[in-house]
Design a protein around this motif. Structure first.
Motif, PDB file in Angstrom:
ATOM      1  N   GLN A  87     -62.476  -4.051  -6.097  1.00 19.02           N
ATOM      2  CA  GLN A  87     -63.714  -4.023  -6.881  1.00 19.02           C
ATOM      3  C   GLN A  87     -63.776  -2.760  -7.739  1.00 19.02           C
ATOM      4  O   GLN A  87     -64.185  -2.798  -8.896  1.00 19.02           O
ATOM      5  CB  GLN A  87     -64.933  -4.102  -5.956  1.00 19.02           C
ATOM      6  N   PHE A  90     -61.353  -3.168 -10.564  1.00 18.27           N
ATOM      7  CA  PHE A  90     -61.875  -4.132 -11.527  1.00 18.27           C
ATOM      8  C   PHE A  90     -62.984  -3.490 -12.362  1.00 18.27           C
ATOM      9  O   PHE A  90     -63.036  -3.662 -13.583  1.00 18.27           O
ATOM     10  CB  PHE A  90     -62.387  -5.378 -10.798  1.00 18.27           C
ATOM     11  N   ALA A  91     -63.857  -2.731 -11.701  1.00 18.96           N
ATOM     12  CA  ALA A  91     -64.930  -2.054 -12.445  1.00 18.96           C
ATOM     13  C   ALA A  91     -64.337  -1.050 -13.426  1.00 18.96           C
ATOM     14  O   ALA A  91     -64.795  -0.947 -14.577  1.00 18.96           O
ATOM     15  CB  ALA A  91     -65.874  -1.361 -11.467  1.00 18.96           C
ATOM     16  N   MET A  94     -62.917  -2.970 -16.328  1.00 19.74           N
ATOM     17  CA  MET A  94     -63.976  -3.469 -17.206  1.00 19.74           C
ATOM     18  C   MET A  94     -64.551  -2.340 -18.058  1.00 19.74           C
ATOM     19  O   MET A  94     -64.853  -2.541 -19.246  1.00 19.74           O
ATOM     20  CB  MET A  94     -65.078  -4.142 -16.383  1.00 19.74           C
ATOM     21  N   MET A  97     -61.993  -1.651 -20.775  1.00 18.30           N
ATOM     22  CA  MET A  97     -62.008  -2.699 -21.799  1.00 18.30           C
ATOM     23  C   MET A  97     -63.269  -2.593 -22.650  1.00 18.30           C
ATOM     24  O   MET A  97     -63.221  -2.761 -23.863  1.00 18.30           O
ATOM     25  CB  MET A  97     -61.914  -4.080 -21.141  1.00 18.30           C
ATOM     26  N   SER A  98     -64.381  -2.272 -21.997  1.00 23.84           N
ATOM     27  CA  SER A  98     -65.634  -2.145 -22.714  1.00 23.84           C
ATOM     28  C   SER A  98     -65.571  -0.984 -23.699  1.00 23.84           C
ATOM     29  O   SER A  98     -65.992  -1.108 -24.848  1.00 23.84           O
ATOM     30  CB  SER A  98     -66.768  -1.931 -21.716  1.00 23.84           C
TER      31      SER A  98
END
Length: 116
Positions: A87, A90-91, A94, A97-98
């Motif tokens: 997690q 993944f965070a 993200m 990517m953001s």
């Protein structure tokens, strides 16, 4: 008078025969007791042996259940830690990517507006 010695002799023979018969019955009874004890000891020995095997198997099963429970707890803990790490990764992905999309969008939007 001649019957008395015959009677006494016969009584002595009868008493001797009775004594032999009594001894024979006692010997037979003792032999029967020994035989019975031997016959009873066979299933007792078999039961004792099988009971010991069952106790050993039961103890092995208990130890197996304990080891399995401990291993399950360890695996669950490792799985929980792996899930938390996944997690977090993944965070982090993200967020990257953001920020990349935001940067690329700002660069494309800002560059396009300046060229126009």
């Amino acid at each position: 008078r001649s019957d008395v010695p015959v009677f006494l002799h016969s009584r002595d023979k009868f008493d001797a025969a009775k004594e032999k018969f009594s001894n024979s019955l006692e010997n037979y009874n003792a032999s029967l007791d020994e035989c019975t004890k031997g016959l009873i000891n066979v299933p007792i020995d078999v039961y004792t042996h099988e009971d010991e095997k069952v106790r050993i198997m039961e103890e092995n099963l208990k130890q197996g259940f304990i080891r399995n429970a401990e291993k399950r707890e360890s695996i669950e803990e490792n799985l929980r830690k792996s899930a938390e790490a996944a997690q977090g990764l993944f965070a982090n992905l993200m967020m990257r990517m953001s920020s990349t999309v935001t940067r690329d969008g700002a660069a494309a939007g800002g560059g396009g507006g300046a060229a126009a």
